[in-house]
Motif scaffolding. Structure first.
Motif, short mmCIF file in Angstrom:
data_model
loop_
_atom_site.label_atom_id
_atom_site.label_comp_id
_atom_site.label_asym_id
_atom_site.label_seq_id
_atom_site.Cartn_x
_atom_site.Cartn_y
_atom_site.Cartn_z
N VAL A 94 -68.42 -21.43 58.88
CA VAL A 94 -68.75 -19.62 59.16
C VAL A 94 -69.85 -19.19 59.19
O VAL A 94 -70.31 -18.66 60.60
N ALA A 95 -70.58 -19.74 58.38
CA ALA A 95 -72.11 -18.95 58.56
C ALA A 95 -72.37 -20.10 59.91
O ALA A 95 -72.82 -19.41 60.83
N GLN A 96 -72.44 -20.69 59.97
CA GLN A 96 -73.20 -22.14 60.67
C GLN A 96 -72.64 -21.92 62.42
O GLN A 96 -73.77 -21.61 63.23
N ARG A 97 -71.32 -21.60 62.09
CA ARG A 97 -71.12 -21.56 63.23
C ARG A 97 -71.08 -19.86 64.62
O ARG A 97 -71.65 -20.08 65.55
N ALA A 117 -60.38 -18.97 61.78
CA ALA A 117 -60.62 -18.62 63.61
C ALA A 117 -60.59 -16.81 62.81
O ALA A 117 -62.02 -16.54 64.50
N ALA A 118 -59.90 -16.36 62.10
CA ALA A 118 -60.24 -14.69 62.58
C ALA A 118 -61.76 -14.19 61.72
O ALA A 118 -62.51 -13.68 62.47
N ALA A 119 -62.82 -15.46 61.16
CA ALA A 119 -63.70 -14.47 60.69
C ALA A 119 -64.58 -14.67 61.33
O ALA A 119 -65.41 -14.40 61.72
N VAL A 120 -64.33 -16.41 62.56
CA VAL A 120 -65.29 -16.37 63.71
C VAL A 120 -65.34 -15.18 64.23
O VAL A 120 -66.52 -14.54 65.06
N SER A 121 -64.41 -15.21 64.60
CA SER A 121 -63.94 -14.16 66.07
C SER A 121 -64.94 -12.35 65.00
O SER A 121 -65.78 -12.13 66.26
N ARG A 122 -64.50 -12.43 64.10
CA ARG A 122 -65.12 -11.12 63.83
C ARG A 122 -66.63 -10.83 63.43
O ARG A 122 -67.13 -9.61 63.98
N LEU A 123 -67.66 -12.28 63.22
CA LEU A 123 -68.83 -12.17 63.80
C LEU A 123 -69.44 -11.82 64.78
O LEU A 123 -70.36 -11.96 65.07
N GLU A 124 -68.64 -13.08 65.94
CA GLU A 124 -69.19 -13.14 67.21
C GLU A 124 -69.52 -12.14 67.87
O GLU A 124 -68.60 -11.05 67.88
#
Length: 124
Positions: A94-97, A117-124
């Motif tokens: 997640v950090a890298q993505r 997926a939800a964690a990535v969406s939350r950070l983007e």
């Protein structure tokens, strides 16, 4: 088994075993773990020998094991528990993505119950 008395000279024993088709190798094992349903036996720096006789391999372990209850955590499992059960690989992914820090990735994964997926969406 091989006759009477005080035992055999180790070199004679090896010669006899070789004649019978038995080959023994010393292994440089760092750790051996035996898991049962009730416990784990963890041997560190044990003497391990592999004996090959007629295509069958047998292992001999000599050492004093540490006994752990089944399911007791190892160091890597403890790391995952410290991360609230979030695997380190998921945090790094997640950090890298998202180009964020591992701390931010961990917080997002915790907030989304580990949903990548939800964690990535939350950070983007």
């Amino acid at each position: 088994m091989f006759g009477g008395g005080g035992g055999l000279d180790p070199s004679k024993m090896q010669q006899m075993m070789k004649q019978m088709g038995i080959d023994i190798d010393e292994l440089d094992a760092e750790e051996v773990i035996i898991r049962t349903s009730e416990e784990e036996l963890v041997f560190t720096d044990a003497d391990v020998q592999r004996m090959d006789a007629q295509g069958q391999q047998t292992y001999n372990i000599v050492g004093d094991p540490e006994r752990r209850a089944a399911g007791e955590t190892s160091d890597s499992a403890e790391e995952a528990q410290e991360n609230e059960g979030i695997p380190q690989d998921d945090i790094e992914l997640v950090a890298q993505r998202t180009g964020t820090s591992e701390d931010a990735a961990r917080e997002a994964l915790e907030a989304t119950d580990g949903d990548l997926a939800a964690a990535v969406s939350r950070l983007e």
